[in-house]
Design a protein around this motif. Sequence first.
Motif, PDB file in Angstrom:
ATOM      1  N   ALA A  58       0.828  -1.208   0.000  1.00 57.15           N
ATOM      2  CA  ALA A  58       0.000   0.000   0.000  1.00 57.15           C
ATOM      3  C   ALA A  58       0.863   1.258   0.000  1.00 57.15           C
ATOM      4  O   ALA A  58       0.521   2.259  -0.654  1.00 57.15           O
ATOM      5  N   ALA A  59       1.984   1.211   0.704  1.00 58.63           N
ATOM      6  CA  ALA A  59       2.872   2.382   0.789  1.00 58.63           C
ATOM      7  C   ALA A  59       3.688   2.582  -0.472  1.00 58.63           C
ATOM      8  O   ALA A  59       3.906   3.720  -0.910  1.00 58.63           O
ATOM      9  N   PHE A  60       4.151   1.496  -1.082  1.00 55.67           N
ATOM     10  CA  PHE A  60       5.095   1.628  -2.186  1.00 55.67           C
ATOM     11  C   PHE A  60       4.451   1.587  -3.570  1.00 55.67           C
ATOM     12  O   PHE A  60       5.059   2.035  -4.539  1.00 55.67           O
ATOM     13  N   ARG A  61       3.246   1.100  -3.676  1.00 58.56           N
ATOM     14  CA  ARG A  61       2.560   1.155  -4.970  1.00 58.56           C
ATOM     15  C   ARG A  61       2.252   2.584  -5.389  1.00 58.56           C
ATOM     16  O   ARG A  61       2.097   2.861  -6.574  1.00 58.56           O
ATOM     17  N   ARG A  62       2.177   3.488  -4.426  1.00 58.56           N
ATOM     18  CA  ARG A  62       1.894   4.876  -4.765  1.00 58.56           C
ATOM     19  C   ARG A  62       3.167   5.708  -4.939  1.00 58.56           C
ATOM     20  O   ARG A  62       3.084   6.917  -5.158  1.00 58.56           O
ATOM     21  N   ARG A  63       4.313   5.062  -4.859  1.00 56.37           N
ATOM     22  CA  ARG A  63       5.581   5.753  -5.062  1.00 56.37           C
ATOM     23  C   ARG A  63       6.166   5.408  -6.434  1.00 56.37           C
ATOM     24  O   ARG A  63       5.729   4.470  -7.097  1.00 56.37           O
ATOM     25  N   ALA A  64       7.164   6.194  -6.819  1.00 57.56           N
ATOM     26  CA  ALA A  64       7.803   5.994  -8.125  1.00 57.56           C
ATOM     27  C   ALA A  64       8.785   4.843  -8.046  1.00 57.56           C
ATOM     28  O   ALA A  64      10.006   5.016  -8.021  1.00 57.56           O
ATOM     29  N   CYS A  65       8.255   3.628  -7.969  1.00 54.04           N
ATOM     30  CA  CYS A  65       9.077   2.435  -7.884  1.00 54.04           C
ATOM     31  C   CYS A  65       8.255   1.240  -8.343  1.00 54.04           C
ATOM     32  O   CYS A  65       7.049   1.351  -8.568  1.00 54.04           O
ATOM     33  N   THR A  66       8.927   0.103  -8.472  1.00 59.69           N
ATOM     34  CA  THR A  66       8.247  -1.153  -8.803  1.00 59.69           C
ATOM     35  C   THR A  66       8.410  -2.089  -7.620  1.00 59.69           C
ATOM     36  O   THR A  66       9.479  -2.686  -7.428  1.00 59.69           O
ATOM     37  N   PRO A  67       7.375  -2.206  -6.777  1.00 61.26           N
ATOM     38  CA  PRO A  67       7.507  -3.016  -5.564  1.00 61.26           C
ATOM     39  C   PRO A  67       7.235  -4.496  -5.808  1.00 61.26           C
ATOM     40  O   PRO A  67       6.476  -4.883  -6.690  1.00 61.26           O
ATOM     41  N   SER A  68       7.880  -5.323  -5.006  1.00 65.42           N
ATOM     42  CA  SER A  68       7.645  -6.765  -5.026  1.00 65.42           C
ATOM     43  C   SER A  68       7.921  -7.310  -3.634  1.00 65.42           C
ATOM     44  O   SER A  68       8.434  -6.593  -2.766  1.00 65.42           O
ATOM     45  N   VAL A  69       7.598  -8.578  -3.423  1.00 65.31           N
ATOM     46  CA  VAL A  69       7.764  -9.211  -2.116  1.00 65.31           C
ATOM     47  C   VAL A  69       8.415 -10.579  -2.296  1.00 65.31           C
ATOM     48  O   VAL A  69       8.051 -11.332  -3.210  1.00 65.31           O
ATOM     49  N   LEU A  70       9.389 -10.887  -1.439  1.00 71.37           N
ATOM     50  CA  LEU A  70       9.995 -12.213  -1.434  1.00 71.37           C
ATOM     51  C   LEU A  70       9.396 -13.022  -0.286  1.00 71.37           C
ATOM     52  O   LEU A  70       9.648 -12.739   0.883  1.00 71.37           O
ATOM     53  N   HIS A  71       8.599 -14.019  -0.629  1.00 65.03           N
ATOM     54  CA  HIS A  71       8.032 -14.944   0.362  1.00 65.03           C
ATOM     55  C   HIS A  71       8.923 -16.179   0.439  1.00 65.03           C
ATOM     56  O   HIS A  71       9.179 -16.831  -0.578  1.00 65.03           O
ATOM     57  N   LEU A  72       9.378 -16.509   1.633  1.00 66.81           N
ATOM     58  CA  LEU A  72      10.176 -17.716   1.810  1.00 66.81           C
ATOM     59  C   LEU A  72       9.423 -18.824   2.542  1.00 66.81           C
ATOM     60  O   LEU A  72       9.808 -19.985   2.461  1.00 66.81           O
ATOM     61  N   PHE A  73       8.346 -18.471   3.245  1.00 65.50           N
ATOM     62  CA  PHE A  73       7.586 -19.490   3.964  1.00 65.50           C
ATOM     63  C   PHE A  73       6.604 -20.207   3.038  1.00 65.50           C
ATOM     64  O   PHE A  73       6.025 -21.223   3.414  1.00 65.50           O
ATOM     65  N   ARG A  74       6.392 -19.671   1.851  1.00 67.05           N
ATOM     66  CA  ARG A  74       5.680 -20.376   0.788  1.00 67.05           C
ATOM     67  C   ARG A  74       6.396 -20.081  -0.534  1.00 67.05           C
ATOM     68  O   ARG A  74       5.835 -19.536  -1.466  1.00 67.05           O
ATOM     69  N   ARG A  75       7.622 -20.504  -0.577  1.00 64.35           N
ATOM     70  CA  ARG A  75       8.495 -20.221  -1.707  1.00 64.35           C
ATOM     71  C   ARG A  75       8.061 -21.001  -2.953  1.00 64.35           C
ATOM     72  O   ARG A  75       7.764 -22.194  -2.879  1.00 64.35           O
ATOM     73  N   ASP A  76       8.082 -20.314  -4.100  1.00 63.93           N
ATOM     74  CA  ASP A  76       7.748 -20.936  -5.375  1.00 63.93           C
ATOM     75  C   ASP A  76       8.957 -21.065  -6.299  1.00 63.93           C
ATOM     76  O   ASP A  76       9.031 -21.995  -7.105  1.00 63.93           O
ATOM     77  N   ALA A  77       9.897 -20.129  -6.222  1.00 61.98           N
ATOM     78  CA  ALA A  77      11.018 -20.081  -7.163  1.00 61.98           C
ATOM     79  C   ALA A  77      12.065 -21.139  -6.836  1.00 61.98           C
ATOM     80  O   ALA A  77      12.320 -21.454  -5.664  1.00 61.98           O
ATOM     81  N   ASP A  78      12.705 -21.678  -7.890  1.00 56.81           N
ATOM     82  CA  ASP A  78      13.838 -22.556  -7.662  1.00 56.81           C
ATOM     83  C   ASP A  78      15.077 -21.700  -7.398  1.00 56.81           C
ATOM     84  O   ASP A  78      15.011 -20.459  -7.409  1.00 56.81           O
TER      85      ASP A  78
END
Length: 247
Positions: A58-78
């Motif tokens: 909510a805070a960073f979607r309204r800023r001049a950036c591209t936000p993302s989140v790294l989830h490790l407790f339900r990790r999908d990426a190899d």
Amino acid sequence: MSDVPEPRLALLGGGFSTDDDGLLDDWLLGHARVARPRVCFVPTASGDAPAYVERFLAAFRRRACTPSVLHLFRRDADDRELRAFLLAQDVVYVGGGNTANLLAVWRAHGVDRILGEALERGTLLSGISAGANCWAEGSHTDSFGPLTHLPDGLGLLPGSVCPHYDGEPGRRPSYRAAVAGGALPAGWAVEDGVGALFAGGRPVDVVSRREGAGLYRVEPDGGGGVQERAVPVRRLRQEEGAPKRAR
């Protein structure tokens, strides 16, 4: 001459999770290497708490950036995808919570090694509370219940870190005692409301969103105590522009 800037870390005593004015978050983004940075929030220390993630988005979607989140407790990426994802970020923003648990989970997934590589490539590593503690050689923490010293960390910032230096009862005397007794190496005490940018292990820009809050260098005095030195701080104000971006 290399285009990669000197490795930089930012210790935060606030931000979207504690403050409404956004001053420290804007200050942090102003130090990114590009005008519209990719910013990854890492909520490992809170167990990937959903409400914490939503506050970040909510805070960073309204800023001049591209936000993302790294989830490790339900990790999908190899492993390869995880490394590519983290190395593509301009800013890594680590949330608060349990420092000891954060370090254990990161090491299990190899995140510790990838973040060290990202730092050398120019990614700005940052965080609040546990997210500030993790970068140092050791830290002052309540990961085990009572306040204590944790002689463990990634070692990307020499020395130790103590967050909430003026914001939680017992922090200051307990950290000073740990440094005086050698349980923790000399280090940096961060008061709430402060942002401290380090380059090459040295503070190069220290700011505060509130009057009187600061950053302190705490070192043994050679006589069983400590010496505490305040680092010069500049006050952030709502009307100020962001600092010049790193090149």
